[in-house]
Design a protein around this motif. Structure first.
Motif, short mmCIF file in Angstrom:
data_model
loop_
_atom_site.label_atom_id
_atom_site.label_comp_id
_atom_site.label_asym_id
_atom_site.label_seq_id
_atom_site.Cartn_x
_atom_site.Cartn_y
_atom_site.Cartn_z
N ILE A 94 0.94 -1.14 0.06
CA ILE A 94 0.04 0.01 -0.11
C ILE A 94 0.90 1.38 0.17
O ILE A 94 0.61 2.25 -0.52
N VAL A 95 1.96 1.24 0.71
CA VAL A 95 2.90 2.38 0.69
C VAL A 95 3.24 2.59 -0.67
O VAL A 95 3.31 3.90 -1.01
N MET A 96 3.90 1.70 -1.30
CA MET A 96 4.41 1.44 -2.56
C MET A 96 3.33 2.09 -3.50
O MET A 96 3.45 3.06 -4.34
N GLN A 97 1.92 1.64 -3.35
CA GLN A 97 1.07 2.22 -4.44
C GLN A 97 0.54 3.45 -4.07
O GLN A 97 0.56 4.35 -5.04
N LEU A 98 0.54 3.77 -2.81
CA LEU A 98 0.06 5.56 -2.54
C LEU A 98 1.27 6.25 -3.14
O LEU A 98 0.99 7.34 -3.57
N LEU A 99 2.49 5.77 -2.80
CA LEU A 99 3.55 6.78 -3.32
C LEU A 99 3.50 6.76 -4.89
O LEU A 99 3.71 8.13 -5.45
N ARG A 100 3.17 5.73 -5.42
CA ARG A 100 3.14 5.73 -7.02
C ARG A 100 2.03 6.72 -7.33
O ARG A 100 2.23 7.45 -8.37
N LEU A 101 0.95 6.86 -6.77
CA LEU A 101 -0.18 7.55 -6.88
C LEU A 101 0.26 9.12 -6.45
O LEU A 101 -0.77 9.64 -6.78
N GLY A 102 1.09 9.45 -5.64
CA GLY A 102 1.20 10.64 -5.32
C GLY A 102 0.34 11.04 -4.30
O GLY A 102 0.10 12.38 -3.87
N ARG A 103 -0.03 10.01 -3.56
CA ARG A 103 -1.34 10.30 -2.46
C ARG A 103 -0.77 9.95 -0.91
O ARG A 103 -1.83 9.99 -0.38
N LEU A 104 0.30 9.50 -0.76
CA LEU A 104 0.67 9.10 0.57
C LEU A 104 1.10 10.56 1.46
O LEU A 104 1.99 11.13 1.33
N GLY A 105 0.15 11.01 2.23
CA GLY A 105 0.26 12.29 3.02
C GLY A 105 0.90 11.99 4.44
O GLY A 105 2.02 12.64 4.49
N SER A 106 0.83 10.67 5.01
CA SER A 106 1.36 10.78 6.18
C SER A 106 1.32 9.18 6.72
O SER A 106 0.24 8.45 6.49
#
Lengths: 388, 388, 388, 388
Positions: free
Chosen positions: A227-239
């Motif tokens: 999930i970390v990978m995916q959210l970083l890929r999507l540019g949406r990992l805020g915190s």
């Protein structure tokens, strides 16, 4: 001793925000065990949080929870923080402790209650202006306990509508961060149960809306680093909200239940560009020290994150990429494990000393006398807890 | 309409004990939502519990929780119950709400705290004498949150020692019933996590020591009816704590989350000789009505148990055994499903009316005006909850 | 008997696609138990599938799996299907049984293997042209077994790239449907583990790319009907793979493990506009009859879906909405449970008879002699299974 | 470098039995990927297993699986093993790959099939006589897929009866070890699902009947080291089947998924007297190298066990006991974590060299040329797998 000098500049960029509420009493539905010396107001919470930073250099900011941390003068609170060597950070809203929210807040079918919940967020945004906070973090207890109790689709649509109203109010330098949670306190459904829901909701809002990943908020067996990978890929990992768990949302010390998982998560953070000052990914703790001492519990926690970050930074990425490309399963896994098995503690002690910090923050805190001083000094008054 | 006359004599044997604490306020660690009209003392709890029996004929006894239900005169409380058409039942001990028990009670390494916990059980046994209760039910919150926090083996040995001391005190017509629980409020280990541990502990005590199976206290995916079968086979199934759950120990209305599981459990109870007045297996509820109304929540619960019991009694056991013996997987499954799919509600309505009970207990309670009367009548005073 | 006449027009719209592979041998990694009379080629599979439709009227189409169902002449196969009263449906690709795919297919770091997997999908699209199929369904076994084995981010990017190449090839009336799966056969990570990943991948492709929800592909405790709601809300629910499970991807008969869950799923399908001919949501089975007879296993399965659909259609939506709006938790849950508890079997028998179908399809099939005829007739040759 | 000299005598006692079947092909229900050089008969399996011992000194015995490893002359096979520097170990029975066992073996309702399964165990006992094996290990695939399919109680009683017949046949120096498994290949119930069932079954047999704990056979979230503690306390822990898992019975390399869990398990083994030559607790691997190379996969596995054993032996038990007694949660946890975080690899390399073993067994094996030699030498013939 593994020399950490090569990664020292990266270690310097580490900053882990502390939650003010970790210093107050917390517990389970069965019992809250009070601890002597617990803070009685936001000022004392910040004083305690500052101890963590003093001994580790890792925790320069403190997150506030509204209304638990409401004060008359936020500028004064900010000044108090600064005097203690820290700053105020993320503002967390609370829509789960008012009787009106029994069946929902921003998703409620009653427009009055919905507006009340939205207004609470407006108030939080006002406070952010006063404190200079960047992030408004929203965790919702909204959900239901019984099938049929409410219409999940209607709630999802109202969620989108309410979030839009809140998002429209934040400033151009501010962000809305939406947390998801698998279950609890709602037991049948939650309105933001997974990263997918959080993602589609924030993606509909705009570019400054992000997802918050709490490491304890997943179904058993979930691969969190994916999930970390995916959210970083999507540019949406805020915190991140860091903590650990054996079963549910246990809110134990981060790294205590599964240190290897924490390492994998941090490895993926580093690999995906989520590490460092300019990454836009905020590291936070969100834990409950129900039975252990709170300040050393927080010190232990930031050290755990630091130790696993150091290991993640030690991964030999070139060798790893080569082994992966060669399809050598055992070699690739072995390269990752080499970093995990490295004992970074002596190297980190040296790193700390070079920065004028105590080599052993746990021991230094214990020797400082601070614990005794707050037990003595904080007599009388109501201890802070999860109550508004 | 499926005629239930053939199973009516068996339905007559059904008795489901209610927990006094289901009528007080309860909640999650995040919030306890108070409800108007909630009882303020054990007398009012019993009055509420009696309503459930009045409208269903299914709940003739009420379990007490000590110290929550401590009174000066238990004979008077028993008389009060009798006046309301019910009787006092199981006594539940509580060793999880005293500050001394933060790290354990009967398993604690400190002999003083261990003795205090044992003494509490002695007091419960005294109360059992006064109330005429048969069962002392023990659920322990003992456990740890962090690996290494304590020595699990030492705790297990001390558990055995403490239980023996308690068991030696109960009377020849009394039983000790030991509940197990997978996790919560302890998050790393609990001292009685599974049926195996409860079984080996009670088997070491003597013949009047039994296992209590709470339907919400298992790991995800656990086949609970298998455990029912095994404990009946071993002669150690003392009682059920019924409730339901989607994820953890959610304590929802029994049958609400997975009605088919409840049916399978009751089918195994019937098959293994665990049903009926002389079976020695006590049926109890242990639920939290956090957001729904408490009295109708309990009515709904005992009706759910009754409806699934009726279905379990309708299983065509001869045909089932024949299909099983023939190895006809689909036919055997189909025979079980036939009983599950049968709508027993009209038959149960007729059965109730034949006994002078309302055909629709939920509607009858709603029409009775009792809810309004307690909201009006119970003004002032502190509402009962999970506090001692 | 609950009269189903009011919902008969809606029941008429039900169509459940059967998987050709359900009629061949299947098993676990430990053993595949062969059954007498099992089909030896795609023609015999379709003949068997046609029996399910003949006795239920519910299963007008058969999904093919390539290369398991490769034939020389698809027009001839389609004609064969038509002769048996059914039609060919979805084409399923297979990139998990070639030695080249040991470490991945469309996500593989080797461009040759990636292209091979893409080419396989091109071949499937060609077959779709020949069979007149609308949907290309892609389930990927891609993943890894060990942390570090491969770079999850690189794989995700290559996945996007490969899917785009495949999507670009499908016709304007065709759809690409991407299935997700929590684990197995990969044990550390899968490249499409959850609905969120499937959604972001298909949303990036275009409007004719959809998500396939297999009811057995989630983490324990996942609220599947929530996902149904969300995907319908997002307009991306392309199809269901129905089956049931107690633990992992058990692939048991749909509705067998948790009938109430199936009811909740179908209720959400109906509520969200996912039911009926024009909904764009395809109902399929994807099951393994490892120990039970295959044809009656499929008959039982489509009947289970029909029975729960009927219950879902019986939900009193007006009353439910009113109770929800009133915040009456017990009433709202009760209205849903009323539909679930209704015994729709007599009504469905009448409905079937009115359409010239047998009232009891299971009994009618058993009496038909078909089972004996295939055991006798299909002697010699290799039975079909999961092999290419 | 942490000096391991103080624990060297204890490390010398470590012996980990290898499963012959780990060297043959294995896979999932979807695909078995064949590897070049895989053994074609039991002799070649033993030759491969001997390589693991040659480079590590940790794996002096090899477990056989009957009928997979049936040979004409077991004395000759034993001689072959001895010539390769290893010995034959545990005999594993197999009652899951004969068509007769589709619905059960020792629990089957058909006395003929039950006797066949018992006879198979008699044959295994005969082989034990020929090979000099101490342990007969029984893992049963018995169970059911659908509720109602069979009578769980009848099966449990027949299980007891069959086991007694088998137990009565073993010699005075031999042991029966009964494995339990949560699920798979049966999906609704297994006849020995948990340690409790295995315990009550073996306790009924006699003193030489023990429980086998496979680390992959538990429900999600199960605290396995608690079970280790309990079985050691009860004197019934016969053996371990080591492997690791993220989700189900993934059979990955031990320590790969959760190294900290392996450490906790071994810590409890040491604490409870389960470690060392005279402990009566056998260490075994039971893994599937589906995608990684098999011999180095086994080398990696025994090294993982050795590394975690060394850490477990390094725990400062006195300090730990003192912190536990003092109720110092953070200190006690910290003492345990200190041992876990210690990098024992350099110390183990020195320890190995002092014993004339290669410092780096993985590298030494890779350099040995053995892998190339078997790929060349084992051409033609059928590779060994899970088939009988």
């Amino acid at each position: 001793m593994t020399d950490l000098t090569p990664i020292a500049p990266l270690l310097d960029e580490q900053a882990i925000e502390l939650p003010s509420w970790a210093f107050g009493n917390s517990g389970t539905r069965f019992k809250v065990f009070a601890q002597p010396g617990v803070p009685r107001d936001p000022y004392e919470k910040i004083a305690d949080a500052a101890q963590v930073h003093r001994f580790t250099g890792l925790a320069p900011t403190v997150a506030l929870h509204i209304p638990w941390d409401k004060v008359d003068d936020y500028a004064d609170l900010a000044k108090h923080a600064e005097d203690h060597g820290v700053a105020l950070g993320t503002i967390n809203s609370n829509t789960f402790q008012d009787d009106d929210y029994k069946l929902g807040s921003v998703t409620h079918s009653d427009p009055r209650i919905r507006q009340k919940a939205i207004d609470h967020h407006y108030e939080c945004i006002d406070i952010m202006g006063a404190t200079g906070s960047r992030d408004l973090k929203i965790w919702l207890a909204d959900g239901s306990n019984y099938p049929g109790q409410d219409d999940m689709r209607g709630r999802q649509d109202r969620l989108a509508d309410s979030l839009q109203k809140i998002y429209d109010r934040i400033g151009p330098e501010q962000r809305l961060v939406l947390e998801y949670k698998f279950f609890e306190p709602a037991f049948y459904h939650t309105d933001v149960p997974d990263w997918g829901t959080s993602y589609v909701q924030v993606a509909a809002l705009g570019e400054r809306a992000m997802v918050c990943l709490d490491t304890g908020h997943h179904a058993p067996g979930t691969n969190i680093e994916f999930i970390v990978m995916q959210l970083l890929r999507l540019g949406r990992l805020g915190s991140f909200d860091f903590n650990s768990r054996f079963y549910a949302d246990d809110d134990l010390i981060v790294g205590a239940a599964d240190p290897f998982q924490l390492f994998r998560i941090l490895t993926e953070v580093v690999r995906g560009g989520g590490y460092g000052r300019d990454s836009g990914v905020a590291f936070m703790l969100d834990q409950c020290h129900n039975i252990e001492d709170k300040i050393p519990g927080q010190i232990r926690s930031v050290l755990n994150v630091q130790e696993m970050t150091a290991r993640a930074l030690l991964v030999d990425r070139e060798a790893l990429a080569a082994a992966q490309l060669a399809g050598d399963v055992l070699a690739a896994n072995g390269i990752l494990m080499d970093a995990f098995q490295t004992d970074v503690r002596p190297g980190l002690a040296a790193y700390r000393e070079a920065k004028g910090l105590p080599a052993d923050p746990m021991a230094a805190y214990a020797a400082s006398g601070y614990a005794a001083s707050i037990v003595e000094g904080r007599v009388g008054g109501a201890q802070a807890g999860w109550g508004a």
